[in-house]
Design a protein around this motif. Structure first.
Motif, short mmCIF file in Angstrom:
data_model
loop_
_atom_site.label_atom_id
_atom_site.label_comp_id
_atom_site.label_asym_id
_atom_site.label_seq_id
_atom_site.Cartn_x
_atom_site.Cartn_y
_atom_site.Cartn_z
N ARG A 1 0.83 -1.20 0.00
CA ARG A 1 0.00 0.00 0.00
C ARG A 1 0.87 1.26 0.00
O ARG A 1 0.64 2.20 -0.76
N GLU B 1 1.02 4.34 -2.67
CA GLU B 1 0.79 5.72 -2.20
C GLU B 1 1.93 6.65 -2.61
O GLU B 1 1.72 7.79 -3.00
N SER C 1 -6.51 -3.37 -7.02
CA SER C 1 -7.59 -2.38 -7.11
C SER C 1 -8.69 -2.69 -6.09
O SER C 1 -9.34 -1.80 -5.57
N TYR D 1 -7.09 -1.80 -2.62
CA TYR D 1 -6.79 -0.37 -2.45
C TYR D 1 -7.69 0.43 -3.39
O TYR D 1 -7.21 1.16 -4.26
N CYS D 2 -8.99 0.27 -3.20
CA CYS D 2 -9.93 0.85 -4.17
C CYS D 2 -9.88 2.38 -4.14
O CYS D 2 -10.22 3.03 -5.11
N HIS D 3 -9.39 2.94 -3.02
CA HIS D 3 -9.28 4.39 -2.96
C HIS D 3 -8.12 4.91 -3.81
O HIS D 3 -7.96 6.11 -3.95
N MET D 4 -7.32 3.99 -4.35
CA MET D 4 -6.17 4.45 -5.13
C MET D 4 -6.20 3.91 -6.56
O MET D 4 -5.17 3.84 -7.22
N THR D 5 -7.37 3.50 -7.01
CA THR D 5 -7.42 2.86 -8.34
C THR D 5 -6.87 3.77 -9.43
O THR D 5 -6.27 3.29 -10.39
N GLU D 6 -7.06 5.09 -9.26
CA GLU D 6 -6.57 5.99 -10.33
C GLU D 6 -5.04 6.03 -10.39
O GLU D 6 -4.47 6.49 -11.36
#
Ligand SMILES: Cc1ncc(C[n+]2csc(CCOP(=O)(O)OP(=O)(O)O)c2C)c(N)n1
Ligand code: SF4
Lengths: 344, 605
Positions: B545, B549, B570, B573-578
């Motif tokens: 993670r 990040e 994804s 860590y769905c909050h970071m898919t972009e």
């Protein structure tokens, strides 16, 4: 009941010590009678419950290991795949007595492959098929041992020929093949005792009526039919050691003895036929005859006490593998150095 | 057009830096010849790797063996050949197309296919003539034909003949006469080349400092040895390419390494099952009964094992499952490599399951995970799946020597008779007494009357008793989940290769590592700095993670079509898919650095 419990076997255990949980199978289910005979056989054989390990697949029948030998390890595995589970586990400690319980659906349908391969390998274990011709647990579908023409509610008429587990075992080169009927507890018990002494896979196909889905008196797996059509090949008695045989009980020439691997003896008292259970050709013939003439051949159908067991083929150590100390499990550092050297 | 010889001559020398592919027909016995070349260069201290690209067929179809020679130690596949050795007429033209300009074609001169390119250098080899002069017995001719190219190529590239001799002697360990007759052929062909061929190309080899810390072997052999040094006791398996040689290696090594010296009896068992349903059943039975148990298979086998694997998960049975991946769906490309089983294995089972996955990237790591996996499986009382692949499993790699395990065998929380007597606490098979989610287990044969319990896949409480009570179900499932959550930080951590100031992350797993590291260097040379992270285990540890990040964008590179690793990252860590971009690719061949570089440069512009 209570008064019997007081008595103990030669290792000081009571029958209660061989019991399991209270059965949740239907009252009257043949499987319960078989559990009771497993309890009796182990008790009479003086086997400590902790030296027994039990396996099963899935089905009402496969539930039954919960209902006997509470003090033994057990594993209720997957539908049709008890043999592989038992085989893998048996390698961990070859001194254990292995009992497997399966149903006809479990063994003759989904599990026919594992069944055939288990007997081919001759793992020392008692393999019991509680055969009711029907799927009990899923509520009354045809199993592969259901006879042609059987009619079941919701299912209609079975148009197919059945699989005969005993014949499958014979052509699969099983070293011990028997058939019995849950309504004949003594025979079940004596066969179990002999099976527990056999050094190989002992297949016991036991007709075990399903009182909920397949017990109409004209159907082949019912109590009624079994009682009326059972044709035992012999009166069977198991004698733990040769010394104990009381020959006087038998009329000269009318019995046959088979000595098992551990020196115990099965004494077969001839009934109508002059039957030799070490003759596979005769075994197949008698089964064919029973089928043609519509009767249930029961008893010790075939045995070859001298066939080597799986362990003999594998050059396996006698020591339980699961007790090998850590220090012996990992080969030496020097041996790894040598391997590295050989891979340059 | 210029003549080919001129093209080559004018180019700078390529010493210990080229890719050579030998094109043969499978079943022609070329493996010995190819590995002789490979090993001879390795013995000269030159970093090499060998990749066998073979059809799903026993005899008669084209097969290729590529040798990457790299003074810089790059071991990944490259898509183009500097040198081809052509013994197969049917693929002649197509193979020549893979040559780089200025490349070299050694060819058996009885192949009557004209070379359609004039920017390559061609060396004919009079294979038949040399064979007949050597009076090789008819039944050995095919093999000897291969020794002809070993001799010619050695002579023309500068591979030392006495090293070739030494390698042949070690390859034919017990048959020195066979080694000698092969070497005689090599020598004759080399002499012929010396007298008749004029060196026109730029490729050659030169001895380098010895690769003392390295060995040459494949991942399946390493995996089997790792298992043996991890105390393996039981393997139930069923043949499938590319996993077969793993179990077969157990059969080769265990009889010597795991024989009781006192009795001469085996302290292990390897059983070839009737199918994968049985092989996993056996492995589970053995693991349950307290012996170190494993199985090996590939994707199609894994799918058959699904139901039993979810039982092992829920009944908490330790075992190790090697999945040496090939290409699916279905029978797919059974002799080609890929990383398409990650989704299948991570979630292997029905209901709520997830499995511990270890992903080795080198042959050496196959050995290491081979023994570590048992410790993890027994510590957490759960299956451990090792995801290898054909490239790693069946190809020859130079790899660090195997290190003797640096941790003692850890059997986890097993209680025997005395342990149970002294336990001092309430014991239930599924009771979490330490708060780590891991219960204590007893195994078959334990004669303490408290020890036996009944194992089942149906709902059970902390004492193993059957229960359908909703709260019991939730409690047990939550504990198992917590147990595996705790494992996260205990599993092999990711490995990193960072470059100062990199804003881009490169994430990969398994056998693609060599290509990724090479790509990282190539990108740096192009002015694109990337940090590299190699995932070694699932579920992910917190470092994964953190890495995502830390980078503006993370390219997740893998050998499958749909980006399995990218999908699971994804999900976690769905909050970071972009921040995560998939550069998944799969054509059945091992990854190359150029694939990564191109995919990444396409997006970075
Ligand atoms: C893979 C799988 N398929 C189907 C089932 C459903 N199922 C449970 S028991 C059973 C049949 C059991 O029949 P039998 O073995 O004859 O035992 P009985 O209940 O009659 O004693 C089936 C099909 C299952 N548990 N697993
Ligand atoms: S359904 Fe049939 S097999 Fe099942 S417990 Fe009832 S009687 Fe026995």
């Amino acid at each position: 009941m209570a008064e019997k419990e007081a008595s103990t076997n030669q290792i000081g255990l009571t029958r209660t010590d061989y019991r399991g949980e209270k059965s949740t199978l239907c009252p009257g289910c043949g499987h319960n009678t078989i559990s009771a005979q497993i309890i009796m056989a182990c008790y009479e054989m003086n086997i400590p419950p902790e030296r027994i390990v039990k396996f099963s697949g899935i089905g009402c029948s496969s539930k039954s290991p919960t209902y006997f030998l509470k003090k033994s390890f057990g594993f209720n595995g997957l539908h049709g795949r008890m043999p592989s589970l038992a085989l893998g586990a048996a390698f961990a400690d070859r001194s254990m007595k292995v009992i497997g319980v399966s149903g006809d659906g479990d063994t003759a349908s989904i599990g026919i492959g594992q069944f055939k391969h288990l007997i081919r390998r001759n793992l020392p274990m008692v393999y019991i098929i509680e055969n009711n011709g029907v799927y009990g647990l899923t509520k009354g579908q045809f199993s592969a041992t259901a006879e042609k023409g059987l009619e079941l509610k919701h299912q209609g008429m079975n148009p197919f020929m059945p699989i005969d587990i005993v014949k499958e075992a014979l052509v699969g080169n099983a070293s011990f093949v028997a058939r019995s009927f849950a309504g004949d507890p003594k025979q079940v018990r004596e066969l179990l005792k002999a099976a527990l002494s056999h050094n190989g896979t002992s297949v016991i196909d036991i007709i075990s009526p399903c009182v909920s889905f397949n017990n109409r008196e004209d159907t082949l797996h019912s109590y009624q039919w079994g009682r009326q059509h059972e044709a035992p090949l012999h009166d069977i008695s198991f004698v733990p050691t040769k010394r104990a045989i009381i020959l006087d009980e038998f009329e000269e020439g009318s019995f046959k003895e088979v000595t098992l691997h551990d020196g115990s003896v099965v004494v077969l008292k001839k009934l109508e036929t002059d039957y030799d259970p070490t003759d596979k050709w005769q075994a197949l013939k008698i089964l064919e005859k029973g089928e043609r003439d519509h009767y249930l051949v029961t008893g010790l159908i075939y045995v070859d006490p001298d066939q080597p067991s799986l362990y003999d083929f594998m050059n396996l150590t006698e020591e339980p593998l699961n007790r090998v100390p850590n220090s012996k499990m990992r080969p030496s550092k020097e041996s790894l150095d040598k391997i590295n050297q050989s891979m340059l | 057009m210029k003549k080919e010889s001129e093209t080559g001559q004018n180019m700078s020398k390529a010493i210990n830096d080229f890719c050579m592919t030998v094109c043969t027909v499978n079943g022609s016995g070329s493996a010995t010849a190819n590995t002789t070349l490979l090993r001879a260069m390795f013995h000269m201290g030159i970093p090499v790797s060998g990749k066998n690209i073979f059809p799903s067929n026993i005899k008669g179809l084209p097969t290729w063996f590529s040798i990457r020679v790299s003074k810089d130690g790059y071991l990944a596949r490259v898509a183009h050949d500097d040198i081809i050795v052509q013994m197969n007429s049917t693929t002649f033209s197509a193979d020549v197309d893979y040559n780089v300009p200025g490349g070299v074609v050694f060819y058996a001169d009885h192949i009557a296919v004209p070379i359609h390119r004039n920017d390559v250098i061609a060396y004919p080899m009079p294979v038949k003539q040399l064979i007949s002069e050597a009076e090789v017995p008819r039944n050995l001719r095919d093999y000897m034909e291969n020794m002809v190219y070993v001799g010619v190529v050695s002579q023309m590239l500068g591979i030392e003949l006495d090293v070739v001799h030494e390698v042949l002697l070690s390859q034919f360990k017990n048959k020195s006469s066979v080694a000698e007759s092969n070497f005689a052929m090599v020598k004759m062909a080399a002499d012929w080349a010396r007298d008749n061929l004029e060196k026109k190309d730029r490729y050659s080899v030169e001895a380098m400092p010895p690769l003392d810390d390295y060995i040459m072997t494949d991942g399946n052999t390493a995996g089997a040895l790792g298992a043996i040094y991890g105390g393996f006791e039981f393997c139930g398996w069923y043949p499938i390419t590319p996993a077969t040689s793993l179990a077969e290696s157990l059969n080769i090594f265990a009889p010597e390494l795991r024989k009781d010296p006192e009795t001469g009896k085996n302290t292990f068992a390897v059983v070839q099952a009737e199918d994968e349903l049985a092989s996993i059943g056996m492995a589970i039975g053995a693991g349950w009964a307290g012996i170190r148990s494993m199985t090996s298979t590939s994707g199609p086998g894994v799918s058959l094992m699904t139901e039993y694997m979810s039982l092992a998960y829920y009944a908490e049975v330790p075992l190790v499952l090697w999945d040496v991946q090939r290409v699916g769906p279905s029978t797919g490309l059974p002799t080609r490599t890929g990383q398409g089983d990650l989704n299948l294995t991570y979630f292997l089972g029905h209901g709520d399951t997830n499995q511990i996955i270890l992903i080795p990237s080198s042959v050496n790591e196959c050995f290491k995970f081979g023994w570590q996996a048992f410790d993890i499986a027994e510590k957490y009382q759960t299956p451990v799946i090792i995801l290898s692949d054909l490239d790693l499993g069946m190809n020859l790699w130079m790899t660090k020597k195997f290190d003797y395990p640096d941790q003692p065998i850890n059997r986890g929380k097993i209680l025997w008779e005395e342990d149970l007597k002294n336990f001092g606490r309430d014991w239930g098979r599924y009771l979490d007494v330490d708060g780590d989610g891991i219960p204590y287990r007893t195994v078959m044969g334990n004669e303490n009357p408290q020890a036996p319990y009944f194992t089942r896949g149906t709902g059970h409480d902390e004492y193993g008793n059957y229960s359908e009570a909703p709260e019991v179900w939730v409690r047990v499932m939550d504990r198992i989940k917590a147990k595996l959550e705790n494992a996260r930080e205990d599993l092999p951590k990711p490995e990193f290769r960072r470059l100062e100031g990199a804003r881009i992350g490169l994430i990969a797993m398994g056998s693609t590592e060599p290509a990724m590291l090479e790509a990282q260097d190539k990108l740096e040379a192009l002015g694109v700095k990337c940090d590299f992270m190699r995932i070694r285990a699932l579920p992910f540890s917190k470092e994964v993670r953190k890495f995502i990040e830390e980078h503006d964008v993370n390219y997740v590179a893998e050998l499958n079509r749909d980006g399995h690793l990218h999908q699971i990252l994804s999900l976690d860590y769905c909050h970071m898919t972009e921040k995560m971009v998939s550069i998944a690719f799969m054509d059945g061949l091992p990854m190359t650095a150029d694939l990564i570089v191109n995919a990444l440069m396409d997006r970075e512009g």
